[in-house]
Motif scaffolding. Structure first.
Motif, PDB file in Angstrom:
ATOM      1  N   LEU A 131       0.856  -1.183   0.000  1.00 30.70           N
ATOM      2  CA  LEU A 131       0.000   0.000   0.000  1.00 30.70           C
ATOM      3  C   LEU A 131       0.897   1.239   0.000  1.00 30.70           C
ATOM      4  CD1 LEU A 131      -3.091   0.632   0.458  1.00 30.70           C
ATOM      5  CD2 LEU A 131      -2.459   0.996   2.847  1.00 30.70           C
ATOM      6  N   GLY A 132       0.618   2.189  -0.879  1.00 27.74           N
ATOM      7  CA  GLY A 132       1.523   3.332  -0.968  1.00 27.74           C
ATOM      8  C   GLY A 132       0.827   4.665  -1.097  1.00 27.74           C
ATOM      9  N   ARG A 133       1.635   5.711  -1.052  1.00 27.13           N
ATOM     10  CA  ARG A 133       1.099   7.056  -1.261  1.00 27.13           C
ATOM     11  C   ARG A 133       0.368   7.186  -2.595  1.00 27.13           C
ATOM     12  NH1 ARG A 133       6.207  10.574  -0.480  1.00 27.13           N
ATOM     13  NH2 ARG A 133       7.243   8.571  -0.664  1.00 27.13           N
ATOM     14  N   PRO A 134       0.824   6.476  -3.654  1.00 21.87           N
ATOM     15  CA  PRO A 134       0.085   6.592  -4.920  1.00 21.87           C
ATOM     16  C   PRO A 134      -1.392   6.192  -4.775  1.00 21.87           C
ATOM     17  CG  PRO A 134       2.237   5.642  -5.326  1.00 21.87           C
ATOM     18  CD  PRO A 134       2.071   5.705  -3.837  1.00 21.87           C
ATOM     19  N   HIS A 135      -1.684   5.257  -3.868  1.00 18.24           N
ATOM     20  CA  HIS A 135      -3.081   4.858  -3.675  1.00 18.24           C
ATOM     21  C   HIS A 135      -3.862   5.945  -2.934  1.00 18.24           C
ATOM     22  CE1 HIS A 135      -0.790   0.932  -3.943  1.00 18.24           C
ATOM     23  NE2 HIS A 135      -1.518   0.955  -5.045  1.00 18.24           N
ATOM     24  N   VAL A 136      -3.183   6.624  -2.017  1.00 20.57           N
ATOM     25  CA  VAL A 136      -3.810   7.788  -1.372  1.00 20.57           C
ATOM     26  C   VAL A 136      -4.059   8.858  -2.433  1.00 20.57           C
ATOM     27  CG1 VAL A 136      -3.564   9.571   0.393  1.00 20.57           C
ATOM     28  CG2 VAL A 136      -2.601   7.290   0.797  1.00 20.57           C
ATOM     29  N   ALA A 137      -3.074   9.017  -3.313  1.00 23.20           N
ATOM     30  CA  ALA A 137      -3.218   9.986  -4.412  1.00 23.20           C
ATOM     31  C   ALA A 137      -4.447   9.645  -5.261  1.00 23.20           C
ATOM     32  CB  ALA A 137      -1.953  10.000  -5.271  1.00 23.20           C
ATOM     33  N   ASP A 138      -4.634   8.359  -5.546  1.00 22.85           N
ATOM     34  CA  ASP A 138      -5.796   7.937  -6.344  1.00 22.85           C
ATOM     35  C   ASP A 138      -7.105   8.323  -5.644  1.00 22.85           C
ATOM     36  OD1 ASP A 138      -4.051   6.895  -8.203  1.00 22.85           O
ATOM     37  OD2 ASP A 138      -4.291   4.798  -7.562  1.00 22.85           O
ATOM     38  N   ALA A 139      -7.127   8.173  -4.318  1.00 17.64           N
ATOM     39  CA  ALA A 139      -8.329   8.548  -3.561  1.00 17.64           C
ATOM     40  C   ALA A 139      -8.555  10.056  -3.634  1.00 17.64           C
ATOM     41  CB  ALA A 139      -8.203   8.079  -2.110  1.00 17.64           C
ATOM     42  N   LEU A 140      -7.461  10.815  -3.609  1.00 20.77           N
ATOM     43  CA  LEU A 140      -7.571  12.283  -3.722  1.00 20.77           C
ATOM     44  C   LEU A 140      -8.082  12.685  -5.109  1.00 20.77           C
ATOM     45  CD1 LEU A 140      -4.242  13.178  -1.884  1.00 20.77           C
ATOM     46  CD2 LEU A 140      -6.531  13.869  -1.136  1.00 20.77           C
ATOM     47  N   VAL A 141      -7.661  11.936  -6.120  1.00 19.58           N
ATOM     48  CA  VAL A 141      -8.143  12.196  -7.481  1.00 19.58           C
ATOM     49  C   VAL A 141      -9.630  11.872  -7.560  1.00 19.58           C
ATOM     50  CG1 VAL A 141      -7.993  11.483  -9.908  1.00 19.58           C
ATOM     51  CG2 VAL A 141      -5.890  11.824  -8.574  1.00 19.58           C
ATOM     52  N   GLU A 142      -9.994  10.713  -6.978  1.00 15.74           N
ATOM     53  CA  GLU A 142     -11.397  10.295  -7.015  1.00 15.74           C
ATOM     54  C   GLU A 142     -12.307  11.331  -6.351  1.00 15.74           C
ATOM     55  OE1 GLU A 142     -13.232   5.938  -6.439  1.00 15.74           O
ATOM     56  OE2 GLU A 142     -12.933   6.970  -4.527  1.00 15.74           O
ATOM     57  N   LYS A 143     -11.819  11.916  -5.269  1.00  7.84           N
ATOM     58  CA  LYS A 143     -12.597  12.943  -4.540  1.00  7.84           C
ATOM     59  C   LYS A 143     -12.594  14.286  -5.264  1.00  7.84           C
ATOM     60  CE  LYS A 143     -14.068  11.812  -0.225  1.00  7.84           C
ATOM     61  NZ  LYS A 143     -14.887  12.414   0.808  1.00  7.84           N
ATOM     62  N   GLY A 144     -11.755  14.414  -6.273  1.00  8.61           N
ATOM     63  CA  GLY A 144     -11.677  15.686  -6.984  1.00  8.61           C
ATOM     64  C   GLY A 144     -10.796  16.717  -6.301  1.00  8.61           C
ATOM     65  N   VAL A 145      -9.987  16.269  -5.332  1.00  7.04           N
ATOM     66  CA  VAL A 145      -9.106  17.209  -4.624  1.00  7.04           C
ATOM     67  C   VAL A 145      -7.944  17.634  -5.523  1.00  7.04           C
ATOM     68  CG1 VAL A 145      -7.577  17.490  -2.622  1.00  7.04           C
ATOM     69  CG2 VAL A 145      -9.713  16.186  -2.405  1.00  7.04           C
ATOM     70  N   VAL A 146      -7.416  16.669  -6.265  1.00  9.70           N
ATOM     71  CA  VAL A 146      -6.342  16.949  -7.230  1.00  9.70           C
ATOM     72  C   VAL A 146      -6.696  16.253  -8.542  1.00  9.70           C
ATOM     73  CG1 VAL A 146      -4.478  17.178  -5.517  1.00  9.70           C
ATOM     74  CG2 VAL A 146      -5.038  14.926  -6.445  1.00  9.70           C
ATOM     75  N   ALA A 147      -5.944  16.588  -9.592  1.00 15.21           N
ATOM     76  CA  ALA A 147      -6.267  16.034 -10.912  1.00 15.21           C
ATOM     77  C   ALA A 147      -5.465  14.780 -11.227  1.00 15.21           C
ATOM     78  CB  ALA A 147      -6.014  17.090 -11.986  1.00 15.21           C
ATOM     79  N   SER A 148      -4.341  14.575 -10.545  1.00 11.43           N
ATOM     80  CA  SER A 148      -3.468  13.448 -10.900  1.00 11.43           C
ATOM     81  C   SER A 148      -2.612  13.037  -9.711  1.00 11.43           C
ATOM     82  CB  SER A 148      -2.548  13.860 -12.051  1.00 11.43           C
ATOM     83  OG  SER A 148      -1.685  14.906 -11.612  1.00 11.43           O
ATOM     84  N   ARG A 149      -2.018  11.848  -9.827  1.00 13.28           N
ATOM     85  CA  ARG A 149      -1.052  11.410  -8.812  1.00 13.28           C
ATOM     86  C   ARG A 149       0.069  12.444  -8.689  1.00 13.28           C
ATOM     87  NH1 ARG A 149       0.330   4.866  -9.275  1.00 13.28           N
ATOM     88  NH2 ARG A 149      -1.701   4.103  -8.556  1.00 13.28           N
ATOM     89  N   ASP A 150       0.517  12.921  -9.839  1.00 13.34           N
ATOM     90  CA  ASP A 150       1.601  13.908  -9.865  1.00 13.34           C
ATOM     91  C   ASP A 150       1.255  15.122  -9.010  1.00 13.34           C
ATOM     92  OD1 ASP A 150       4.071  13.655 -10.942  1.00 13.34           O
ATOM     93  OD2 ASP A 150       3.486  14.123 -13.008  1.00 13.34           O
ATOM     94  N   GLU A 151       0.035  15.635  -9.212  1.00 11.26           N
ATOM     95  CA  GLU A 151      -0.374  16.820  -8.457  1.00 11.26           C
ATOM     96  C   GLU A 151      -0.488  16.495  -6.968  1.00 11.26           C
ATOM     97  OE1 GLU A 151      -3.998  18.762  -9.861  1.00 11.26           O
ATOM     98  OE2 GLU A 151      -4.041  19.984  -8.031  1.00 11.26           O
ATOM     99  N   ALA A 152      -0.964  15.289  -6.643  1.00 15.43           N
ATOM    100  CA  ALA A 152      -1.085  14.894  -5.234  1.00 15.43           C
ATOM    101  C   ALA A 152       0.281  14.890  -4.555  1.00 15.43           C
ATOM    102  CB  ALA A 152      -1.733  13.517  -5.138  1.00 15.43           C
ATOM    103  N   PHE A 153       1.292  14.370  -5.257  1.00 14.49           N
ATOM    104  CA  PHE A 153       2.645  14.354  -4.691  1.00 14.49           C
ATOM    105  C   PHE A 153       3.206  15.766  -4.587  1.00 14.49           C
ATOM    106  CE2 PHE A 153       2.539   9.825  -5.189  1.00 14.49           C
ATOM    107  CZ  PHE A 153       3.440   9.352  -4.250  1.00 14.49           C
ATOM    108  N   ALA A 154       2.976  16.567  -5.615  1.00 18.28           N
ATOM    109  CA  ALA A 154       3.549  17.918  -5.644  1.00 18.28           C
ATOM    110  C   ALA A 154       2.945  18.805  -4.561  1.00 18.28           C
ATOM    111  CB  ALA A 154       3.340  18.541  -7.024  1.00 18.28           C
ATOM    112  N   THR A 155       1.653  18.621  -4.253  1.00 18.51           N
ATOM    113  CA  THR A 155       1.000  19.568  -3.350  1.00 18.51           C
ATOM    114  C   THR A 155       0.800  19.033  -1.940  1.00 18.51           C
ATOM    115  OG1 THR A 155      -1.188  18.802  -4.035  1.00 18.51           O
ATOM    116  CG2 THR A 155      -0.254  20.647  -5.268  1.00 18.51           C
ATOM    117  N   LEU A 156       0.755  17.691  -1.779  1.00 13.38           N
ATOM    118  CA  LEU A 156       0.380  17.141  -0.470  1.00 13.38           C
ATOM    119  C   LEU A 156       1.296  16.039   0.061  1.00 13.38           C
ATOM    120  CD1 LEU A 156      -3.458  16.888  -1.215  1.00 13.38           C
ATOM    121  CD2 LEU A 156      -2.427  18.395   0.505  1.00 13.38           C
ATOM    122  N   LEU A 157       1.592  15.059  -0.788  1.00  9.95           N
ATOM    123  CA  LEU A 157       2.172  13.802  -0.285  1.00  9.95           C
ATOM    124  C   LEU A 157       3.686  13.691  -0.382  1.00  9.95           C
ATOM    125  CD1 LEU A 157      -0.462  11.371  -1.912  1.00  9.95           C
ATOM    126  CD2 LEU A 157      -0.402  12.179   0.461  1.00  9.95           C
TER     127      LEU A 157
END
Ligand code: AMP
Ligand code: FE
Ligand code: FE
Ligand code: ZN
Length: 293
Positions: A131-157
């Motif tokens: 289980l990794g941060r990329p899966h958290v990123a996917d959940a953030l994308v699903e919620k519409g918080v960010v647009a991509s895994r890349d953005e999730a890492f750049a802004t949050l993770l």
């Protein structure tokens, strides 16, 4: 010959099943593929079954999450006995660390006003053992918080990000020894990739790691620019370390990492496999061997 020695399936943070990963390699005329999921051998069996049918030569590996001088270092371990108890124990500790980090990340996100449920992350992680941060990123994308895994890492993770949480990683030098004792060989993955902050590994350290049993350096990787590759190649040459090149393919999980976007020279693979034979002989373990050879 197209040789790609670093690729992920959905048993860690890739998006293809192990079967699809090997089928994709076959379709893209990859002759030799290594499956190297983070901290797990879960995908080996399925990948091997398909490799046998498609004629892709499969090298079974793991990308082990290690630590060196407080920095995360990824260690590619090829062809170790997956049942060697110290290796099994170390991977279990890393996977535990991945699981126990999740609530801490979600807690941080909650403090930022972002409500992500653990079961949503686990649902998106599907068959992943790691289980990794990329899966958290996917959940953030699903919620519409960010647009991509890349953005999730750049802004949050990402490291230094507001929802970043460290986790357990195996000691680098110890793990090199464990993999050797399991009859396998090790290559440091993308050592100077900026996002991993691996710059602590310099020539002197690589010399020390070589003495500890390190076989090679992943030089040709998307996270290394031309100058970095040239310096690393020289260093590997001076230390008589094997030079590899790989895609670090993650399916749709990582852009610009298509299979065989970087490749390993046949003579370098031969050196690596020769070293693996020596390690397997010395360890006297039941090592997996290359599928299709
Ligand atoms: P973790 O293993 O949970 O610590 O997460 C690190 C993993 O996230 C790395 O192995 C990469 O595969 C992946 N990763 C890191 N940065 C990014 C990014 N910007 N976009 C997508 N995946 C990333
Ligand atoms: Fe990854
Ligand atoms: Fe990596
Ligand atoms: Zn990787």
């Amino acid at each position: 010959m197209r040789i790609d020695l670093h690729a992920h399936s959905d048993r860690s943070d890739g998006t293809d099943t192990p079967a699809d990963l090997v089928r994709r390699a076959a379709a893209r005329d990859v002759d030799v593929l290594a499956i190297t999921d983070h901290d797990t051998t879960e995908g080996w069996r399925e990948a091997a079954d398909v490799a046998e049918r498609t004629g892709v030569r499969l090298v079974r590996g793991i990308e082990v999450s290690c630590r060196f001088a407080h920095a995360g270092v990824h260690l590619l371990a090829y062809l170790p006995d997956p049942d060697y108890p110290p290796l099994v124990a170390e991977l279990a500790k890393v996977l535990d660390g991945r699981n126990s980090r999740l609530p801490a990340i979600l807690e941080r996100l909650r403090h930022l006003g972002i409500d992500i449920a653990a079961h949503d992350v686990r649902r998106l992680a599907g068959d992943a053992a790691a289980l990794g941060r990329p899966h958290v990123a996917d959940a953030l994308v699903e919620k519409g918080v960010v647009a991509s895994r890349d953005e999730a890492f750049a802004t949050l993770l990402g490291p230094g990000g507001p929802a970043y949480v460290d986790r357990y990683a195996a000691d680098l030098e110890t793990t090199i020894g464990i993999v050797a004792a399991a009859g396998g060989v090790t290559v440091v993955a993308h050592p100077w990739a900026k996002r991993h902050r691996h710059d602590a590994l310099d020539g002197a350290e690589f010399a020390r790691l070589r003495a500890a049993g390190l076989a090679g350096i992943e030089v040709d990787h998307q996270d290394h620019d031309a100058a970095t590759r040239a310096t690393l190649r020289g260093l590997a040459h001076d230390l008589d370390l094997v030079v590899t090149g790989s895609s670090d393919y993650h399916g749709t999980g990582k852009v610009d990492h298509e299979l065989a976007c970087n490749t390993t020279a046949p003579e370098e693979l031969e050196r690596l496999l020769d070293l693996a034979k020596v390690a397997a002989g010395a360890a006297d373990r039941d090592t997996p061997g290359v599928v299709g050879v």
